[in-house]
Design a protein around this motif. Structure first.
Motif, PDB file in Angstrom:
ATOM      1  N   ILE A   1      38.260  51.315  19.804  1.00  7.71           N
ATOM      2  CA  ILE A   1      38.314  52.705  20.101  1.00  7.71           C
ATOM      3  C   ILE A   1      39.489  53.372  20.490  1.00  7.71           C
ATOM      4  CG2 ILE A   1      37.045  54.645  21.632  1.00  7.71           C
ATOM      5  CD1 ILE A   1      34.853  52.258  22.179  1.00  7.71           C
ATOM      6  N   GLY A   2      39.781  54.456  19.827  1.00 10.02           N
ATOM      7  CA  GLY A   2      41.113  54.970  20.157  1.00 10.02           C
ATOM      8  C   GLY A   2      41.035  56.469  20.036  1.00 10.02           C
TER       9      GLY A   2
ATOM     10  N   GLY B   1      34.847  55.368  28.829  1.00  5.55           N
ATOM     11  CA  GLY B   1      35.713  56.652  28.928  1.00  5.55           C
ATOM     12  C   GLY B   1      36.613  56.015  30.310  1.00  5.55           C
ATOM     13  N   ASP B   2      36.038  55.503  31.201  1.00  5.39           N
ATOM     14  CA  ASP B   2      36.972  55.202  32.279  1.00  5.39           C
ATOM     15  C   ASP B   2      38.070  54.109  31.930  1.00  5.39           C
ATOM     16  OD1 ASP B   2      35.477  56.765  34.028  1.00  5.39           O
ATOM     17  OD2 ASP B   2      34.279  55.293  35.021  1.00  5.39           O
TER      18      ASP B   2
ATOM     19  N   ARG C   1      47.135  62.062  38.071  1.00  8.72           N
ATOM     20  CA  ARG C   1      46.043  62.546  37.399  1.00  8.72           C
ATOM     21  C   ARG C   1      45.749  64.080  37.799  1.00  8.72           C
ATOM     22  NH1 ARG C   1      40.218  59.731  37.541  1.00  8.72           N
ATOM     23  NH2 ARG C   1      39.286  61.035  35.804  1.00  8.72           N
ATOM     24  N   TYR C   2      45.548  65.057  36.951  1.00 11.25           N
ATOM     25  CA  TYR C   2      45.432  66.265  37.082  1.00 11.25           C
ATOM     26  C   TYR C   2      43.825  66.530  37.425  1.00 11.25           C
ATOM     27  CZ  TYR C   2      46.225  71.178  37.605  1.00 11.25           C
ATOM     28  OH  TYR C   2      46.165  72.522  37.821  1.00 11.25           O
ATOM     29  N   GLY C   3      43.085  65.821  36.407  1.00 13.34           N
ATOM     30  CA  GLY C   3      41.703  66.011  36.943  1.00 13.34           C
ATOM     31  C   GLY C   3      41.045  65.642  35.413  1.00 13.34           C
ATOM     32  N   GLY C   4      39.695  64.983  35.401  1.00 13.15           N
ATOM     33  CA  GLY C   4      39.068  64.554  34.433  1.00 13.15           C
ATOM     34  C   GLY C   4      39.986  63.883  33.450  1.00 13.15           C
ATOM     35  N   GLU C   5      39.997  63.989  32.082  1.00 13.92           N
ATOM     36  CA  GLU C   5      40.918  63.493  31.252  1.00 13.92           C
ATOM     37  C   GLU C   5      42.277  64.039  31.064  1.00 13.92           C
ATOM     38  OE1 GLU C   5      38.737  66.451  28.743  1.00 13.92           O
ATOM     39  OE2 GLU C   5      38.387  65.316  30.456  1.00 13.92           O
ATOM     40  N   GLU C   6      42.747  64.926  31.882  1.00  9.82           N
ATOM     41  CA  GLU C   6      44.126  65.692  32.099  1.00  9.82           C
ATOM     42  C   GLU C   6      44.852  65.006  33.074  1.00  9.82           C
ATOM     43  OE1 GLU C   6      45.429  70.683  31.989  1.00  9.82           O
ATOM     44  OE2 GLU C   6      43.266  70.011  32.530  1.00  9.82           O
TER      45      GLU C   6
ATOM     46  N   LYS D   1      35.502  63.876  25.621  1.00  6.83           N
ATOM     47  CA  LYS D   1      34.267  64.180  25.841  1.00  6.83           C
ATOM     48  C   LYS D   1      33.044  63.453  24.864  1.00  6.83           C
ATOM     49  CE  LYS D   1      30.809  67.893  26.825  1.00  6.83           C
ATOM     50  NZ  LYS D   1      29.686  67.372  25.842  1.00  6.83           N
ATOM     51  N   SER D   2      33.577  63.186  23.673  1.00  9.17           N
ATOM     52  CA  SER D   2      32.882  62.873  22.571  1.00  9.17           C
ATOM     53  C   SER D   2      32.767  61.359  22.638  1.00  9.17           C
ATOM     54  CB  SER D   2      33.384  63.192  20.939  1.00  9.17           C
ATOM     55  OG  SER D   2      33.334  64.380  20.902  1.00  9.17           O
ATOM     56  N   ILE D   3      33.955  60.461  23.469  1.00  8.74           N
ATOM     57  CA  ILE D   3      33.956  59.340  23.538  1.00  8.74           C
ATOM     58  C   ILE D   3      32.953  58.851  24.713  1.00  8.74           C
ATOM     59  CG2 ILE D   3      35.528  57.356  24.473  1.00  8.74           C
ATOM     60  CD1 ILE D   3      37.696  58.768  22.982  1.00  8.74           C
TER      61      ILE D   3
END
Length: 430
Positions: free
Chosen positions: A383-384, A319-320, A342-347, A308-310
Motif C-alpha cells: 500500500i502506498g 492508516g496509523d 503533526r498538525y492534525g489527522g493526516e496533515e 481517507k480511502s486508505i
C-alpha cells in the motif's frame, strides 16, 4: 693406789700467759662496730638496689604504656590502657576517668574499673559533675594534680570523697590548657582496701609515676578526641554526601519525569513528531523572532493524498502505520533547524526559520519524492500513496503568523486541486 698429787713422777702444771684483757675488749668492740657499719651499708645498698629495681620497673612500665598510648587513636582504647596501668601496675584499687562535654559544662564518666559492688558501680558510672563545682582553673595554675590522703580533712577536692567513693585518691587534670581540663583521672583506694593496696600518700615514686602517666595520657587523649572529632566530621560529611546524592537522584528523577511529562505534552504519541499544541506556540515564537531580526521564515503544510480511502479500505490500523512511516521519514529528511509537527489527522506542518524559496521548495519536493517511493507491506498487499504540500514565505505584507499559515493552507489547497502529488509555493499578489 699411790696418789698422783705430790708424786715425783709428774712435773708441775705449765703457766698460761694471756694478753691484756682490756686490749681484747677493744678489739671486740671495734669488730662489732665494723660489722654494724657493714650491715648498715648492706642495708642501704639493698634499699638502693630495691629503689633502682623499682625505678627500672616503673621505667619499663611507663615506656610500654607510653608506646601503647602513642599508637592508639581510639579514645576508649586510650582510656583502657590508663585504667589497666592504674589497677595492675600502680596497684591502686579504683580508677575513674571523666571527660568534659563539648560545652565544657559537665564531666561525664567515660571509663570506670576497680573493686566496686554492682549497685555502687552503677551509681558511679552515672556521675555527672559540673565543671564549676571543681574550680580546676585555680588548681591547674598551682599543680598538675590534687592529692587527698586518708588523713586530709581540708583541701580543694576533699569534699568529693563521697562522690568518688575513695578514702584516699589523687586527681590529675588532663589537658594542655591550664584553665581547661579535657579529662579528670581519679585513682585511689576505698577505706576498706587501703591496708591491702599501695598507699598513695606514702609512695613518692608512685606520684612521679602517675604524673608521667598523666603527661602521656594528656597527649594521647587530646589526639584521640581530635581523631574522634575528625571521624565524626567525616561521618557527618559522608551522611551529608549520601543525603545530597539521594536528593540529587531524586532531583534527576524529578527532572527526568518532568522531561518525560514535557515530552508527552509536546509530542504526538503516534508519529513521535511535535504535536499541534507545540506547533501553535512555537510557530508564533519563531515568527516573532524572524520579524524582529528581519529574517525570512517559511511554513509548509503537507497532506497525505487519498488517506481517507486508505482508512476506509484497509482500516485505521493500516492508516496509523502509514502515518508512523511518514513521521519517521520527516524525522530523517526534515532540514536541519526545521521543526516538523503533526498538525492534525493526516496533515503535517514544518516550520523553517531563515528559509529561502528555492532551497525550501527543493527540500520539500525531495520529501514528496521519497514518500512516493515508500510502500507499506500488509500481508501480500503493498500500500502506498502520494503527498501534497503548500509553502508560504513571510514577506513585507505578512503581519501575523496566522496570515502566513493561511497562505500555506491556500497553497496546499492549490496542490490538491491541481492533481495532488506536488508542492506549491504561495505567490504573493502584486
Amino acid at each position: 693406789m699411790p696418789s698422783i698429787q705430790g708424786s715425783d713422777h709428774y712435773p708441775p702444771p705449765l703457766a698460761v700467759h694471756h694478753p691484756d684483757h682490756q686490749s681484747l675488749l677493744e678489739q671486740v668492740h671495734r669488730l662489732t662496730n665494723e660489722v654494724q657499719r657493714l650491715i648498715k651499708v648492706e642495708s642501704k645498698l639493698y634499699y638502693v638496689q630495691q629503689r633502682v629495681d623499682q625505678q627500672v620497673r616503673h621505667y619499663h612500665a611507663m615506656n610500654e604504656v607510653g608506646r601503647q598510648l602513642s599508637t592508639s587513636l581510639d579514645l576508649q582504647s586510650v582510656l583502657n590502657v590508663i585504667v589497666e596501668f592504674i589497677l595492675y601496675k600502680a596497684n591502686l584499687e579504683r580508677c575513674l576517668i571523666l571527660v568534659a562535654d563539648s560545652e565544657n559544662q559537665y564531666f561525664h564518666v567515660k571509663a570506670l574499673d576497680g573493686y566496686y559492688e554492682p549497685a555502687v558501680y552503677q551509681k558511679v558510672a552515672g556521675l555527672k559533675i559540673k565543671t564549676s563545682q571543681l574550680d580546676l582553673a585555680e588548681l591547674n595554675r598551682e599543680i598538675s594534680y590534687d592529692l587527698c590522703s586518708a588523713l586530709a580533712s581540708t583541701g580543694p577536692l576533699v569534699q568529693l570523697r563521697p562522690t568518688w567513693l575513695m578514702h584516699e585518691y589523687v586527681v590529675f587534670h588532663l589537658g594542655e590548657n591550664q584553665d581547661y581540663a579535657q579529662c579528670l583521672l581519679v585513682a585511689g583506694n576505698s577505706q576498706k582496701m587501703m591496708p591491702y593496696q599501695t598507699r598513695i600518700e606514702m609512695e613518692s615514686d608512685l606520684i612521679l609515676c602517675l604524673t608521667s602517666l598523666a603527661t602521656h595520657a594528656s597527649t594521647a587523649i587530646k589526639k584521640a578526641i581530635f581523631y574522634d572529632t575528625l571521624q565524626s566530621q567525616k561521618q557527618d560529611l559522608e551522611r551529608a554526601l549520601m543525603t545530597l546524592n539521594r536528593k540529587n537522584l531524586h532531583l534527576e528523577q524529578a527532572l527526568k519525569a518532568l522531561d518525560e511529562a514535557h515530552t508527552k505534552a509536546i509530542q504526538d504519541s503516534l508519529t513521535g513528531l511535535f504535536n499541534r499544541a507545540y506547533f501553535d506556540e512555537r510557530f508564533q515564537q519563531e515568527f516573532a523572532q524572524a520579524q524582529l531580526n528581519h529574517e525570512a521564515i517559511a511554513i509548509t503544510l503537507l497532506d497525505l493524498d487519498f488517506f481517507k480511502s486508505i482508512n476506509d479500505s484497509h482500516g485505521h490500523l493500516v492508516g496509523d502505520l502509514m502515518l508512523q512511516q511518514f513521521g519517521k521519514l520527516l524525522q530523517a529528511q526534515a532540514p536541519i533547524g526545521s521543526i516538523p509537527c503533526r498538525y492534525g489527522g493526516e496533515e503535517f506542518a514544518i516550520i523553517l526559520p531563515n528559509a529561502t524559496p528555492v532551497r525550501t521548495y527543493t527540500q520539500m519536493d525531495e520529501i514528496r519524492r521519497c514518500f512516493q517511493q515508500q510502500v507499506l507491506a500488509i500481508g501480500q498487499q503493498h500500500i502506498g500513496t502520494t503527498l501534497s504540500g503548500g509553502i508560504a514565505f513571510s514577506g513585507s505584507t505578512v503581519k501575523t503568523s496566522t496570515e502566513l499559515l493561511n497562505q500555506a493552507d491556500q497553497a496546499l489547497y492549490t496542490a490538491k486541486t491541481q492533481g495532488r502529488n506536488r508542492i506549491i509555493s504561495y505567490i504573493q499578489p502584486t
